[in-house]
Motif scaffolding. Sequence first.
Motif, PDB file in Angstrom:
ATOM      1  N   GLN A 123      -0.171   3.280  -8.279  1.00 50.31           N
ATOM      2  CA  GLN A 123      -0.935   4.499  -8.019  1.00 50.31           C
ATOM      3  C   GLN A 123      -2.397   4.315  -8.381  1.00 50.31           C
ATOM      4  O   GLN A 123      -3.291   4.750  -7.644  1.00 50.31           O
ATOM      5  N   ASN A 177      -5.467   4.581  -5.684  1.00 54.12           N
ATOM      6  CA  ASN A 177      -6.547   5.536  -5.905  1.00 54.12           C
ATOM      7  C   ASN A 177      -7.930   4.900  -5.765  1.00 54.12           C
ATOM      8  O   ASN A 177      -8.907   5.589  -5.495  1.00 54.12           O
ATOM      9  N   ILE A 184       4.732   7.510  -3.127  1.00 56.47           N
ATOM     10  CA  ILE A 184       3.438   7.567  -3.807  1.00 56.47           C
ATOM     11  C   ILE A 184       2.283   7.337  -2.836  1.00 56.47           C
ATOM     12  O   ILE A 184       1.171   7.837  -3.028  1.00 56.47           O
TER      13      ILE A 184
END
Length: 957
Positions: free
Chosen positions: A398, A402, A441
């Motif tokens: 994650q 990002n 995700i």
Amino acid sequence: MILNAALPGATFPSENSRSEGSAWRRKLSASAALAAMTTLPARTDRTLAMDGASLAYSGALLEEYYARWVQDPASVDSSWSALFESWTRSGGPQPGRREGAVFSPQRPEVGFLIKQRGVYELIYAYRTLGHFVADLDPLGFNRFTFDELELERFGLGEEDLESEFDSASLAGGGTRPLRKILEILRESFCGTLAVEFMHMHAFAQRRWIAERLEGTSIPKTFSGEERRRILQAILRAEEFESFLHTRYVGQKRFSLEGNETLIPMLDALVEACPAHGVDRIVMGMAHRGRLNVLANVLQQDFKTIFDEFSENYFPEGVLGDGDVRYHLGFEAVRKTSSGAVVTIGLAPNPSHLELVDPVVEGKARAWERRLGDTAERRKVLPLLIHGDASFMGQGIVQETLNLSQLQGYRTGGTVHIVINNQIGFTTLPQDARSTHHCTGIARMLGIPIFHVNGDDPLAAVYAIRLALEYRQLFQRDTVVDLFGYRRHGHNEGDEPSFTQPTLYQAIAAHPKVSEVFLDRLVASGEMSREEAQAYRKAFVEQLAADMAESKQWATRAKPKLRERLSCPRLLEPVRTAVETGELLAVGRAITQEPAGISLNPKIARMLQDRRTALEQKGPILWPFAEALAFGSLLKEGVPVRLSGQDSRRGTFSQRHGVLFDVHSRASYVPLAHVSPEQALFCIYNSPLSENAVLGFDFGYSLDYPEALILWEAQYGDFANGAQAIIDHYLASSESKWGTVCNLVMLLPHGYEGQGPEHSTARIERFLQLCAEDNMVVAQCSTPANYFHILRRQALRGFVKPLVLFTPKSLLRDPRCSSPLSDFSEGGFEEILPDPLRPEGARRVLLCSGKIYYDLAAYREKLGEKTTAILRVEQFYPLHEEKLSRLLSAHPAEEVLWCQEEPENMGGWHFMERRLRALLGREIRYVGREASASTAAGSLGVHRLEQEWICRQALENR
């Protein structure tokens, strides 16, 4: 049995209830589905009759909407508008248009409009939910029925299958029978390739995906030659694994068996790169299938791979300890069938499966800089291959996702491939994640996720081609989720049937993907079984020949203990001083108030204070010393990149690397205006992530070593969040893989009563990792020494990581300042003598960092004149010769080590053994007692402790 994560309220059959030769069909309840996802567009103005089987619309509502549309088409939702427009164009009955006609829900034309609306909703639902019922699991375990897609949900039934409806934009649009519409929807979204894309925010990108799926016959997009190439790649993948399995029985290799379709996917990706302008692939993957990828995609010599299985294998290319064969990196230049070449660099990776992700992103960003592709970012392709359990389970995934659209970290998009074994070691998905797919995700980025059945190689290759095309066109990440299975256990010595007995019975009975695909080619006449067998035989003969050569080598090879790594040059002096004239030129440039920018008065005053200190030749405080170091390097042609949490301003409001207009927030970067011919200066605020950002900057430094690359923690102890990167990359990559970075870590450190979490950068942890000259660990106590160590890092001609503990309260402390002459003369000093007691002291205190100023102030208060305070500015490697020389000037009766940190922390245990060996005497410790916590939470207690330390150091004999 492999199970997808259960939706709330869903029930699944037990593992033993699988009927032989049949696939699971799971029924998800409507309540469970609605709880888990949004199925249809939410409309508060729609009357829904939710009886579990049907969805009906109010005829009165339809009449109202039609009346509005006649007056103003823009007054109704676009989907209603499209419905009325299509009806008008088709010449069908139009509600309310005949004089005296009564618009009734029972009229045939009204019923048709209701059904037409249902068709539109049906198309939307399949586009959104089709992937839940797609044919993705090669073993047939995970098959669903989904009542949200039943015709009754949309006011339709079997009696409507031959009725014609407008199909909106589906497969080019037009009027079609409902049966044909359903056929297109199921083939496009529920087959062996299914795409999640309706969560994407960009309508143009959603349309782009739909146009390439709807109504497309995937097999027809491949030529006969392409099909043969795909089969050959699968055969090579299978035979390679089979060869290793039978020749190296019981040895770990983490085979690809059950997901061999990865090899033709990667082959197709490499082949497609030149046409899309990709020159270099920067690749990262864990150990599953790594040897197969090395052999069949990067085309590493088979003999080299076989050599690594020998117990006599000694990695001549690595001077350190080396690593296991399935962690090693490799770089290859592949020539494609078009004659173009693509460079592929596979990064080495530790067993922490996803740690390589940000490292690859940083390496890709560095190569984009090297190739001058920082505007479009299309020449370098980051490619990450994940496991299904780790993709969802490890937080660094994650964190890395990002980074994808952030200014300081974007790389133009990454292609992700998930090798989906539908199991992690022995853990099934329902125990490992709370989402249906392991790729849940990735939805946060609003990117397409291609789910594909590994037993359909054509669909898999089609998916990877689309993924590459999407990345190049939209410069966004994309994910291909390759469903397969794991023919063996987690490794070849593991017994999987202990925990999944019936699953592995099914896997044992399941045909290889080559058999499934060859049947298709034989049926179409594109290849005979004899041709396939001949190809297998030739490939195995090649493997056998290389293995024979490897065995001959192994009989001659002799294992040996390696020599220890060392780098004596680390202690050699480097010219880092800058002439006064150059310092003045750089300092004036970066303290110039920018034209057209209205600065905050405090910022304007700061610039003026720095200018005054410069013109008066000092005193120079810490932040200005840093700016002078950066500015002088930039002027000399050395690029500088600094990233970290709040690094532009600085955690302690000390740096102000970017200045802002108080009215417009227009920005100005002083260090970007040092001189017209200067190198590039980049400074970025990072997201609140340590692990991924440090990994990114480590990777960037690996492939751009001529630049000064710095990562700064908000507080030093925040580096804890990146401990895995520090352990597995920063400290050990040279010994394991022969890769060395030039990264600088800036870690604010110092005891100032701010509590346990904002005091220490855990010096002891870094010192524990020090060996074989693998890195430099330092804590400077003067701005001039900080200036020189930064310049030394960039100018000394070889690379080593630098861990640098930086001050907090000393940033503005006038005691911690240096005259300008200290910048234009001398260089970095590993050990600083006592400026007041250069010789003849009866007692010597050794310390490091801020505690020096507290000790010096207490000594002055006492009027004590027999104690010298020496500062260790560089812990590792310790300059023992310089330390011994400075100590020899003092006929000291006692030598003490003094520190702020508790006894079980800081530099004490590292220094005590070395000092005792160097001096041949016991060294007394002065500092806080050993503690479980790093510091007291009370400012008052902190001050009492600090005073006690000084008293013990200078009064007690």
